[in-house]
Scaffold this motif. Structure first.
Motif: not given
Length: 81
Positions: A2-6, A24, A27-28, A31
């Motif tokens: 996984q990569k963090k994306l702002t 929480r 992100s899912q 995605e």
């Protein structure tokens, strides 16, 4: 991996997102919406089909166990069926 994306979104989108999706799981959620546009649909469908093919999965497991059995047998351990 996984990569963090702002990302930056409109304030109304931000509040609407928090109202609909647990913080929480944002992100899912994002995605799952984006994935079909950035990953080939054919590849995703192929993976889903392969996972549903029980005979193919059983054959792959048999092959893997047969491939690994000589190594395991040399250690004095036997695979259970």
């Amino acid at each position: 991996m996984q990569k963090k994306l702002t990302i930056t979104v409109d304030e109304h989108v931000y509040h609407g997102l928090h109202a609909v999706v647990d913080s929480r799981r944002i992100s899912q959620f994002i995605e799952s919406l984006v994935r079909p546009y950035v990953i080939g649909k054919d590849l995703e469908v192929a993976y889903q089909q392969m996972a549903q093919e029980e005979a193919r999965e059983a054959e792959a497991l048999d092959w893997a166990e047969a491939t690994c059995e000589p190594c395991i047998m040399s250690r004095g351990t036997r695979l259970s069926s």
